[in-house]
Design a protein around this motif. Structure first.
Motif, PDB file in Angstrom:
ATOM      1  N   ALA A  35      37.099  38.487  43.734  1.00 51.78           N
ATOM      2  CA  ALA A  35      37.358  37.322  44.583  1.00 51.78           C
ATOM      3  C   ALA A  35      37.589  37.718  46.029  1.00 51.78           C
ATOM      4  CB  ALA A  35      38.557  36.543  44.039  1.00 51.78           C
ATOM      5  N   SER A  36      38.352  38.783  46.259  1.00 50.96           N
ATOM      6  CA  SER A  36      38.639  39.189  47.635  1.00 50.96           C
ATOM      7  C   SER A  36      37.397  39.736  48.319  1.00 50.96           C
ATOM      8  CB  SER A  36      39.761  40.227  47.652  1.00 50.96           C
ATOM      9  OG  SER A  36      39.348  41.455  47.062  1.00 50.96           O
ATOM     10  N   LEU A  37      36.552  40.463  47.584  1.00 52.70           N
ATOM     11  CA  LEU A  37      35.321  40.977  48.175  1.00 52.70           C
ATOM     12  C   LEU A  37      34.347  39.852  48.496  1.00 52.70           C
ATOM     13  CD1 LEU A  37      34.325  44.343  46.467  1.00 52.70           C
ATOM     14  CD2 LEU A  37      34.648  43.889  48.888  1.00 52.70           C
ATOM     15  N   GLU A  38      34.242  38.880  47.598  1.00 57.70           N
ATOM     16  CA  GLU A  38      33.346  37.757  47.869  1.00 57.70           C
ATOM     17  C   GLU A  38      33.783  37.010  49.127  1.00 57.70           C
ATOM     18  OE1 GLU A  38      31.697  36.664  43.395  1.00 57.70           O
ATOM     19  OE2 GLU A  38      33.501  35.670  44.156  1.00 57.70           O
ATOM     20  N   GLU A  39      35.070  36.879  49.317  1.00 57.80           N
ATOM     21  CA  GLU A  39      35.559  36.252  50.542  1.00 57.80           C
ATOM     22  C   GLU A  39      35.209  37.091  51.763  1.00 57.80           C
ATOM     23  OE1 GLU A  39      39.762  34.633  52.504  1.00 57.80           O
ATOM     24  OE2 GLU A  39      39.744  35.521  50.506  1.00 57.80           O
ATOM     25  N   GLU A  40      35.370  38.417  51.622  1.00 63.65           N
ATOM     26  CA  GLU A  40      35.042  39.346  52.706  1.00 63.65           C
ATOM     27  C   GLU A  40      33.555  39.318  53.025  1.00 63.65           C
ATOM     28  OE1 GLU A  40      35.005  44.131  52.782  1.00 63.65           O
ATOM     29  OE2 GLU A  40      36.953  43.226  52.344  1.00 63.65           O
ATOM     30  N   LEU A  41      32.728  39.054  52.009  1.00 61.99           N
ATOM     31  CA  LEU A  41      31.278  39.012  52.176  1.00 61.99           C
ATOM     32  C   LEU A  41      30.797  37.615  52.558  1.00 61.99           C
ATOM     33  CD1 LEU A  41      30.330  41.196  49.064  1.00 61.99           C
ATOM     34  CD2 LEU A  41      30.303  41.902  51.465  1.00 61.99           C
ATOM     35  N   SER A  42      31.615  36.911  53.327  1.00 63.86           N
ATOM     36  CA  SER A  42      31.267  35.589  53.879  1.00 63.86           C
ATOM     37  C   SER A  42      31.157  34.513  52.810  1.00 63.86           C
ATOM     38  CB  SER A  42      29.959  35.665  54.679  1.00 63.86           C
ATOM     39  OG  SER A  42      30.083  36.585  55.741  1.00 63.86           O
ATOM     40  N   GLY A  43      31.832  34.711  51.672  1.00 66.08           N
ATOM     41  CA  GLY A  43      31.874  33.670  50.658  1.00 66.08           C
ATOM     42  C   GLY A  43      30.710  33.659  49.695  1.00 66.08           C
ATOM     43  N   TYR A  44      29.821  34.666  49.740  1.00 65.87           N
ATOM     44  CA  TYR A  44      28.715  34.717  48.803  1.00 65.87           C
ATOM     45  C   TYR A  44      29.225  35.095  47.405  1.00 65.87           C
ATOM     46  CZ  TYR A  44      25.676  34.672  52.911  1.00 65.87           C
ATOM     47  OH  TYR A  44      25.042  34.324  54.071  1.00 65.87           O
ATOM     48  N   GLN A  94      29.598  53.814  50.085  1.00 65.54           N
ATOM     49  CA  GLN A  94      28.452  52.940  49.874  1.00 65.54           C
ATOM     50  C   GLN A  94      28.772  51.709  49.038  1.00 65.54           C
ATOM     51  OE1 GLN A  94      25.591  53.194  51.331  1.00 65.54           O
ATOM     52  NE2 GLN A  94      25.641  55.250  52.173  1.00 65.54           N
ATOM     53  N   SER A  95      30.030  51.498  48.681  1.00 65.30           N
ATOM     54  CA  SER A  95      30.388  50.299  47.928  1.00 65.30           C
ATOM     55  C   SER A  95      30.226  49.053  48.801  1.00 65.30           C
ATOM     56  CB  SER A  95      31.825  50.406  47.427  1.00 65.30           C
ATOM     57  OG  SER A  95      31.940  51.410  46.431  1.00 65.30           O
ATOM     58  N   LEU A  96      30.206  47.892  48.167  1.00 60.40           N
ATOM     59  CA  LEU A  96      30.008  46.649  48.912  1.00 60.40           C
ATOM     60  C   LEU A  96      31.043  46.475  50.016  1.00 60.40           C
ATOM     61  CD1 LEU A  96      29.097  44.057  46.123  1.00 60.40           C
ATOM     62  CD2 LEU A  96      27.571  45.048  47.843  1.00 60.40           C
ATOM     63  N   GLY A  97      32.279  46.899  49.765  1.00 52.27           N
ATOM     64  CA  GLY A  97      33.330  46.796  50.764  1.00 52.27           C
ATOM     65  C   GLY A  97      33.673  48.102  51.422  1.00 52.27           C
ATOM     66  N   GLY A  98      32.810  49.116  51.256  1.00 51.01           N
ATOM     67  CA  GLY A  98      33.065  50.439  51.802  1.00 51.01           C
ATOM     68  C   GLY A  98      32.614  50.581  53.246  1.00 51.01           C
ATOM     69  N   GLU A  99      32.714  51.817  53.740  1.00 47.78           N
ATOM     70  CA  GLU A  99      32.376  52.107  55.141  1.00 47.78           C
ATOM     71  C   GLU A  99      30.960  51.671  55.486  1.00 47.78           C
ATOM     72  OE1 GLU A  99      32.191  55.998  58.159  1.00 47.78           O
ATOM     73  OE2 GLU A  99      32.685  56.257  56.021  1.00 47.78           O
ATOM     74  N   PHE A 100      30.028  51.877  54.540  1.00 45.33           N
ATOM     75  CA  PHE A 100      28.634  51.494  54.777  1.00 45.33           C
ATOM     76  C   PHE A 100      28.227  50.372  53.825  1.00 45.33           C
ATOM     77  CE2 PHE A 100      28.937  56.077  55.869  1.00 45.33           C
ATOM     78  CZ  PHE A 100      28.768  55.940  57.237  1.00 45.33           C
ATOM     79  N   GLY A 101      29.155  49.461  53.590  1.00 45.25           N
ATOM     80  CA  GLY A 101      28.887  48.331  52.724  1.00 45.25           C
ATOM     81  C   GLY A 101      28.050  47.255  53.387  1.00 45.25           C
ATOM     82  N   SER A 102      27.974  46.110  52.737  1.00 46.87           N
ATOM     83  CA  SER A 102      27.065  45.049  53.175  1.00 46.87           C
ATOM     84  C   SER A 102      27.334  44.593  54.603  1.00 46.87           C
ATOM     85  CB  SER A 102      27.179  43.858  52.224  1.00 46.87           C
ATOM     86  OG  SER A 102      26.313  42.817  52.610  1.00 46.87           O
TER      87      SER A 102
END
Length: 344
Positions: A35-44, A94-102
């Motif tokens: 849930a927190s990552l989806e919010e961080e990823l602009s709600g996708y 390389q994770s979605l919320g990592g240094e080189f994430g989305s």
């Protein structure tokens, strides 16, 4: 899993040391983390199939890395290739919320904000795969698309959904063109036209190295013989090429920072009149292409080279910007002579 019926999920991953360090999260994602990552990823909203795969193995490098394409992209005529799938987490680069994430590719590289950039490709950031939510909305089922930075962020459909993409991956041996690639790259480094940046640099150093163009071709040909293709990594000859390119570039350009050497600031229109590393050896302008180029590069290798040269004192800051020291230039010229089969 509720998804991937009949699919060998356990045999899907190749847990190399690189994958474990860069991609694989140590734990499956919790509902709170998702849930927190989806919010961080602009709600996708991440697809259920993505969550299912990451719950079984949270990110990594697939054993099968190629996906057949019905139309050509900037990567190849009939397929694309990936280097990893981002896990749901923040602890790996390389994770979605990592240094080189989305968000890194959207915020720093100006990739279009169409969804979630979930897979990296061997081009070092100049191609990317994304979950595309433009048609379905932020909570719908996204398609998988290929996005090419070098083609003005052209978007090409890859698969109708994430599960279809995963189950459609095939082994790279299906597209083994190594011998054709080797011969094509040999031809390019032997006879391909140089970038306007290199041509200007060769003229600038003619008093010191009158056959600078021939030395460049000799070093590039040695690299192709070593690797089977023309690319620069962290090996000794790649390092020699990094030194050579920087010496040539700084012969007529002031270098005030590594970032400026690497690429022109985003607000400036790319132009050979505002040269940078990318336009010198990696990529050409659509309006004026050249043949002698790598076609891609990994900024991390180049940054490691820069940092090592700064630390060792071989590159120093002067009144004219960063330059190789005289001793480093002598070492460079000796190395080029050795590659060319001369005694200096």
């Amino acid at each position: 899993m509720g998804h991937f019926e009949g699919f060998d999920v356990t045999g899907f991953w190749d847990d190399s040391a690189y994958a474990l360090e860069q991609y694989v999260e140590e734990a499956p994602p919790s509902p709170q983390l998702i849930a927190s990552l989806e919010e961080e990823l602009s709600g996708y909203r991440l697809p259920d199939s993505y969550i299912a795969l990451m719950t079984a193995h949270n990110g990594g490098t697939p054993a099968r890395t190629c996906f057949p394409m019905p139309e050509a992209t900037s990567w190849a005529d009939d397929y694309i290739e990936i280097t990893g799938i981002r896990g749901v987490g923040r602890t790996r680069p390389q994770s979605l919320g990592g240094e080189f994430g989305s968000r890194f590719w959207i915020d720093r590289w100006e990739y279009p904000d169409i969804g979630v950039y979930f897979a990296a490709m061997p081009s070092g950031g100049h191609d990317m795969l994304a979950l595309d939510y433009r048609a379905c909305g932020r909570h719908g089922e996204p398609t998988v698309v290929h996005v090419s930075q070098e083609a003005d962020f052209a978007i090409t459909l890859v698969a109708e959904n994430f599960e279809a993409f995963v189950t459609g991956l095939v082994d790279e041996s299906v597209y083994d063109t190594s011998e054709q690639d080797r011969l094509a790259d040999l031809a390019a480094v032997r006879d391909g036209s140089f970038s306007p940046v290199l041509l200007r640099a060769f003229r600038e150093v003619a008093d010191v190295l009158p056959d600078a163009d021939r030395r460049m071709r000799a070093l590039a040909e040695a690299l192709v013989h070593d690797k089977g293709f023309f690319a620069l990594h962290a090996d000794a000859r790649s390092t020699l090429m990094y030194d050579y390119l920087f010496w040539l570039f700084s012969s007529f350009n002031r270098v005030d920072s590594f970032e400026r050497y690497l690429r022109t600031p985003a607000q400036d229109e790319p132009s050979y009149a505002l040269p940078d590393y990318e336009l010198m050896i990696a990529f050409g302008l659509e309006s004026e292409q050249y043949g002698f180029r790598t076609g891609g590069y990994a900024p991390g290798f180049l940054e490691d080279w820069w940092n090592s040269r700064i630390t060792s004192g071989q590159i120093v800051e002067t009144a004219d910007g960063y330059r190789l020291t005289d001793a480093a230039v002598t070492t460079l010229l000796d190395g080029l002579a050795t590659v060319a089969g001369q005694d200096g």
